[in-house]
Design a protein around this motif. Structure first.
Motif, PDB file in Angstrom:
ATOM      1  N   GLN A   1     -40.163 -26.668  39.332  1.00 22.97           N
ATOM      2  CA  GLN A   1     -41.048 -27.106  40.418  1.00 22.97           C
ATOM      3  C   GLN A   1     -40.830 -28.559  40.826  1.00 22.97           C
ATOM      4  OE1 GLN A   1     -44.991 -26.214  38.947  1.00 22.97           O
ATOM      5  NE2 GLN A   1     -44.745 -24.014  39.265  1.00 22.97           N
ATOM      6  N   GLY A   2     -40.104 -29.308  40.031  1.00 23.63           N
ATOM      7  CA  GLY A   2     -39.832 -30.705  40.357  1.00 23.63           C
ATOM      8  C   GLY A   2     -40.854 -31.686  39.829  1.00 23.63           C
TER       9      GLY A   2
ATOM     10  N   GLY B   1     -33.195 -27.597  29.232  1.00 26.38           N
ATOM     11  CA  GLY B   1     -33.277 -27.891  30.657  1.00 26.38           C
ATOM     12  C   GLY B   1     -32.651 -29.216  31.066  1.00 26.38           C
ATOM     13  N   LYS B   2     -31.736 -29.727  30.264  1.00 23.79           N
ATOM     14  CA  LYS B   2     -31.093 -31.002  30.603  1.00 23.79           C
ATOM     15  C   LYS B   2     -30.361 -30.921  31.938  1.00 23.79           C
ATOM     16  CE  LYS B   2     -28.657 -31.177  26.793  1.00 23.79           C
ATOM     17  NZ  LYS B   2     -29.131 -29.923  26.120  1.00 23.79           N
ATOM     18  N   THR B   3     -29.506 -29.915  32.074  1.00 24.07           N
ATOM     19  CA  THR B   3     -28.745 -29.750  33.312  1.00 24.07           C
ATOM     20  C   THR B   3     -29.665 -29.494  34.491  1.00 24.07           C
ATOM     21  OG1 THR B   3     -26.850 -28.868  32.083  1.00 24.07           O
ATOM     22  CG2 THR B   3     -26.919 -28.435  34.450  1.00 24.07           C
ATOM     23  N   SER B   4     -30.681 -28.668  34.290  1.00 18.75           N
ATOM     24  CA  SER B   4     -31.606 -28.337  35.380  1.00 18.75           C
ATOM     25  C   SER B   4     -32.358 -29.564  35.866  1.00 18.75           C
ATOM     26  CB  SER B   4     -32.597 -27.261  34.923  1.00 18.75           C
ATOM     27  OG  SER B   4     -31.925 -26.043  34.661  1.00 18.75           O
ATOM     28  N   LEU B   5     -32.770 -30.429  34.937  1.00 23.85           N
ATOM     29  CA  LEU B   5     -33.458 -31.658  35.340  1.00 23.85           C
ATOM     30  C   LEU B   5     -32.538 -32.564  36.150  1.00 23.85           C
ATOM     31  CD1 LEU B   5     -35.439 -32.481  32.078  1.00 23.85           C
ATOM     32  CD2 LEU B   5     -36.435 -31.974  34.321  1.00 23.85           C
ATOM     33  N   ILE B   6     -31.292 -32.684  35.718  1.00 23.51           N
ATOM     34  CA  ILE B   6     -30.340 -33.535  36.443  1.00 23.51           C
ATOM     35  C   ILE B   6     -30.071 -32.970  37.828  1.00 23.51           C
ATOM     36  CG2 ILE B   6     -27.981 -34.433  36.470  1.00 23.51           C
ATOM     37  CD1 ILE B   6     -28.088 -34.386  33.388  1.00 23.51           C
ATOM     38  N   ARG B   7     -29.837 -31.678  37.909  1.00 26.58           N
ATOM     39  CA  ARG B   7     -29.544 -31.059  39.201  1.00 26.58           C
ATOM     40  C   ARG B   7     -30.751 -31.141  40.138  1.00 26.58           C
ATOM     41  NH1 ARG B   7     -25.485 -27.673  40.235  1.00 26.58           N
ATOM     42  NH2 ARG B   7     -26.854 -26.182  41.281  1.00 26.58           N
ATOM     43  N   ARG B   8     -31.944 -31.013  39.588  1.00 29.14           N
ATOM     44  CA  ARG B   8     -33.138 -31.160  40.415  1.00 29.14           C
ATOM     45  C   ARG B   8     -33.219 -32.577  40.969  1.00 29.14           C
ATOM     46  NH1 ARG B   8     -36.256 -28.572  43.595  1.00 29.14           N
ATOM     47  NH2 ARG B   8     -36.643 -26.900  42.071  1.00 29.14           N
TER      48      ARG B   8
ATOM     49  N   LEU C   1     -31.858 -29.155  43.560  1.00 30.73           N
ATOM     50  CA  LEU C   1     -31.620 -27.726  43.390  1.00 30.73           C
ATOM     51  C   LEU C   1     -32.101 -27.251  42.025  1.00 30.73           C
ATOM     52  CD1 LEU C   1     -27.953 -27.505  44.752  1.00 30.73           C
ATOM     53  CD2 LEU C   1     -30.058 -26.984  45.998  1.00 30.73           C
ATOM     54  N   PHE C   2     -32.406 -25.942  41.948  1.00 30.65           N
ATOM     55  CA  PHE C   2     -32.717 -25.306  40.676  1.00 30.65           C
ATOM     56  C   PHE C   2     -32.121 -23.912  40.677  1.00 30.65           C
ATOM     57  CE2 PHE C   2     -35.202 -22.542  37.921  1.00 30.65           C
ATOM     58  CZ  PHE C   2     -35.198 -23.265  36.738  1.00 30.65           C
ATOM     59  N   SER C   3     -31.534 -23.537  39.549  1.00 31.52           N
ATOM     60  CA  SER C   3     -30.959 -22.202  39.414  1.00 31.52           C
ATOM     61  C   SER C   3     -31.547 -21.509  38.193  1.00 31.52           C
ATOM     62  CB  SER C   3     -29.434 -22.281  39.260  1.00 31.52           C
ATOM     63  OG  SER C   3     -28.897 -20.998  38.979  1.00 31.52           O
ATOM     64  N   GLU C   4     -31.889 -20.231  38.342  1.00 25.46           N
ATOM     65  CA  GLU C   4     -32.411 -19.448  37.221  1.00 25.46           C
ATOM     66  C   GLU C   4     -31.292 -19.058  36.256  1.00 25.46           C
ATOM     67  OE1 GLU C   4     -35.418 -18.766  36.473  1.00 25.46           O
ATOM     68  OE2 GLU C   4     -36.626 -19.031  38.301  1.00 25.46           O
TER      69      GLU C   4
END
Length: 222
Positions: A202-203, A60-67, A72-75
């Protein structure tokens, strides 16, 4: 990648020149500020600091950065190849002075996988700090943190670091999950790192993760 570039002004004796580095996989001019002892006390109009985010694939490295950067979050999962770069400018608390300082965080989202250690060493050079990410649902990603921590200490010894256990939204009451959480807590203690329980979905604790590291970087600079 962001398409913006920044410049900073430094004043003071004994300050090294700012290094402007072009990286071929990012359409971004990244400003890397030297962080050795001779740079402490330098005055900057805007402080730019490089931070590497490391860990195994799909933690989830990319997801954490994008959040954090985009909210934003993408499945949809897309593996990072090499490194992706993001900019985030914010005001962060200096723990020593109690004042806030503007920082441009240049976040390097580094490809996961221990087999790419030689390239990872290159990516880490010039980092002011780093985040190590593990996945609550995959205990083996906690064990792999020893590898990444060792690389960080070899390339940027003593720089601020924090450990994030991601996907905490999936935590349930099962014995397996409890064991994994305890494993992460023990690993953080063994490495001397703060453990932050995050959810990119969820952030949860995402601003605290990045903001806490930024504050630690300010503290380390004196």
């Amino acid at each position: 990648c962001s398409h913006r570039s920044y410049s900073i002004t430094m004043q003071g004796r004994g300050v090294h020149a700012v290094a402007v580095v072009w990286f071929p996989t990012c359409i971004l001019r990244k400003i890397i500020v030297p962080n050795d002892s001779s740079f402490k006390g330098a005055k900057l109009s805007v402080l730019a600091q490089k931070v590497c985010i490391v860990g195994e694939f799909s933690v989830g490295k990319t997801s954490l950065i994008r959040r954090y950067v985009l909210g934003l979050f993408s499945e949809t999962y897309k593996a990072t190849i090499g490194v992706n770069c993001y900019n985030h400018r914010g005001q962060f608390l200096h723990p020593g002075t109690g004042r806030t300082q503007a920082i441009n965080l240049v976040l390097w989202d580094v490809e996961g996988g221990q087999q790419r250690s030689s390239m990872l060493n290159t990516y880490l050079i010039g980092s002011a700090g780093a985040l190590l990410i593990a996945d609550l649902t995959r205990p083996e990603t906690i064990d792999s943190l020893d590898h990444y921590y060792g690389l960080l200490e070899a390339v940027i010894p003593g720089r601020p670091k924090a450990l994030a256990l991601n996907k905490i939204d999936l935590l349930d009451r099962s014995p397996q999950m409890s064991q994994t959480l305890g494993r992460a807590q023990a690993k953080a203690k063994a490495l001397g790192l703060q453990l932050v329980q995050t959810s990119a979905l969820q952030g949860n604790q995402v601003p605290e993760l990045f903001g806490g590291l930024a504050s630690d970087i300010l503290k380390a600079r004196g």
